[in-house]
Design a protein around this motif. Sequence first.
Motif, short mmCIF file in Angstrom:
data_model
loop_
_atom_site.label_atom_id
_atom_site.label_comp_id
_atom_site.label_asym_id
_atom_site.label_seq_id
_atom_site.Cartn_x
_atom_site.Cartn_y
_atom_site.Cartn_z
N SER A 79 0.78 -1.10 -0.06
CA SER A 79 -0.02 0.00 0.04
C SER A 79 1.04 1.02 0.00
N ASP A 208 -6.20 -0.41 -4.25
CA ASP A 208 -5.53 -1.11 -3.21
C ASP A 208 -6.40 -2.47 -2.41
N GLU A 209 -6.13 -3.64 -2.77
CA GLU A 209 -6.95 -4.65 -2.28
C GLU A 209 -8.43 -4.50 -2.57
MG LIG Z 1 -2.27 -2.43 2.52
#
Ligand SMILES: [Mg+2]
Lengths: 287, 463
Positions: A79, A208-209
Amino acid sequence: MNALASEIVRDTSAVSAADLAKGGHFSGTIGDITTPDPRMVCREVNVWYGDKHAIKDVSLDIGNHQVVAMIGPSGCGKSTFLRCLNRMNDTIDGCRVRGSITLDGREIYDKGLDPVPLRAQVGMVFQKPNPFPKSIFENVAYGARIHGLTNSKAELDALVETSLRKAGLWNEVKDRLDQPGTGLSGGQQQRLCIARTIAVSPEVILMDEPCSALDPIATAIIEELIDELREHYSIAIVTHSMQQAARVSQRTAYFHLGDLVEVGETTQVFTNPRHKLTEDYITGRFG
Amino acid sequence: MHTWTLLVALLAAAALAYHVGRKRAIATAGGSGRINTLHSLPAYYGFYAAMWAAIPALLLLGLWLGVQDQAINELVKASLPPQSVAELTPGALGLLMNDVKNVASGNIASGAVTPAIQTAADQYARLQHLARWTQWLLVLALSVAGMSFAWSQTRPTMRARNRVESVVLGVLILFSSIAVLTTLGIVLSVVFESWQFFQKIAPSEFFLGTLWSPQTAMRADQVAADGAFGAVPLFTGTLLVSFIAMAVAVPIGLMAAIYLSEYAPRKVRSVAKPLLEILAGIPTVVYGFFAALTLAPVIRDLGEQLGFAVASESALAAGLVMGIMIIPFVSSLSDDVINAVPQAMRDGSYALGATQSETIRRVVIPAALPGIVGGVLLAVSRAIGETMIVVMAAGLTANLTANPLASVTTVTVQIVTLLTGDQEFDSAKTLAAFALGLTLFLVTLTLNIIALHIVRKYREQYE
Ligand SMILES: [Mg+2]
Ligand SMILES: Nc1ncnc2c1ncn2[C@@H]1O[C@H](COP(=O)(O)OP(=O)(O)O)[C@@H](O)[C@H]1O
């Protein structure tokens, strides 16, 4: 280049996870960090949170019309690295970024560069869907309004519609554009966030995910969407799911404790990892 | 031989019972090595015994003290010569009994001490003495009885912990119901007095009348107006002062909250936030004399220079100072709700290329708005109920005006003036204070309910 890469293989395969954890020296990334047609070029990027060295000498290209997947155990800095690409780290107290990152050849950490318009060029979709507490229409229109992208109500309507269509949400919400975006299901909210990002015509989309808070069906829809978006945008996606990385990406980057350990064609990384750490992670020995 | 010595004795008995109960529990278990066969820890058996030693005895003592005086009074009255009692009015009988008590305790009686009074006094003293001793004896006996009951109950299988805890629970319920019942009692008494008021003055006159002049004749021969109870000027005065206060407090408080929560570096925040909250800790009477002695003259002089006629006590002075007092309410509640807006909202906005101020204006404030409105409503109810500042700075004349430079009066100020000084309790003038209080209470209650509802709704949204 290939010869060089195999050199690196010999040098680094001896470095074990334990060595890295102890702060043992890591001598470089395996695989080809470059692409023939890069949109963003990152060289020797380092990030610190206070004294904590979270990203160490990471170099990586984000290719045009490509999906790059970033995988690795929790806390390895995926991240953090992603947030370097649109300078979202600027909003975090005590976070320092060094190194060079260019977008279409322009240095984004240039003193004179304003991060605000940059973030319209490099959009971001977050782990948890975060629609604004506004109507569906206003969520998508938000970026256009602040950047003054449209000149009339008709243009704005059209922009909202095309963005929602591209995000595959139009048919589900066209009758209730005035209802709050927070009232949608998780998967729909995430597609709303993607629509909102698309609406400001970014060149690169960072995710991000994006599916970690979603159920399998919503996840499948978003994965399909990502594949379609590749036609118009360059995409960098962080994911916890190796299947997802294998399904949606062309290149995969494996991070470990702030180091970029291995980069390569997705099929190669998953079928024939060259670094011991990558192999351990992919075969599920840790992570 | 005062009651409090008895209380101390009871306390000692309870301590003893604790000790004995604990020992007894260990003994029934078969020695300190076998404590684990007890249902509860030994201390709970101790507490159990202590409760038995103290609580029934305390209840008896309370009951006794409640009836003792009454009972002795009756007994003494009965012993007075019947013919002399029969002639007396209840008031005179009360006076007579007072004399009896005074003589008994060696004080000076109001009149001559007749033999009858003297015998009665002796009787009274004797009864008092007797009562005290019996009281001691009975209370201590009950304490010992309780202790031995606990002793006989103590065995390893007894659920001492559960019993102690249910008593503790009972005590907690008792105390919390005291708070609730007190509130209920206050409300009921206000409602009752207001009811009486509305028997005298029609509600339509009170709520719609525009003349407020509550002077009524206190004696039949007094020359006085007939009293007018139209409360509209008070309501408008309250609204005017509150409106000025909110006009000061809302913008300043909100801006301060935005600065503190979004822009201020941590160091500034850690100093500025407590400083701001000190404003809420200044006694309102201090604000009051600041308003009356410092601000009001400044406003008057300023107004005169600009050519306005300004009363020396003006709604403006009171409202401005009240607004300053309320700033911390608005700012700290708004600060809380702004902080409760998830960082993800801000990130989402930044990631679309919004600046910080755009993010605050277009995402943070709209998201926090319900909470901010709730906070402002709480502040309004605080403003409406505020008394001291307006008493000192707004004046007493019930003007029906929207001019902030005029002197106005508020509901709270009138309650104060109606109830201070010598009053006939059941006059319309005094009762009007209760009607005003009830109105005030209903308005602030409604505001608080709405505000809390909004704030709670808002919290749920982000949980
Ligand atoms: Mg992360
Ligand atoms: N805001 C922050 N302040 C301090 N340390 C942080 C912050 N964000 C992340 N970190 C640290 O940086 C490292 C990388 O975090 P992150 O990039 O979130 O990892 P990942 O996304 O791969 O799980 C972690 O050790 C984490 O504790």
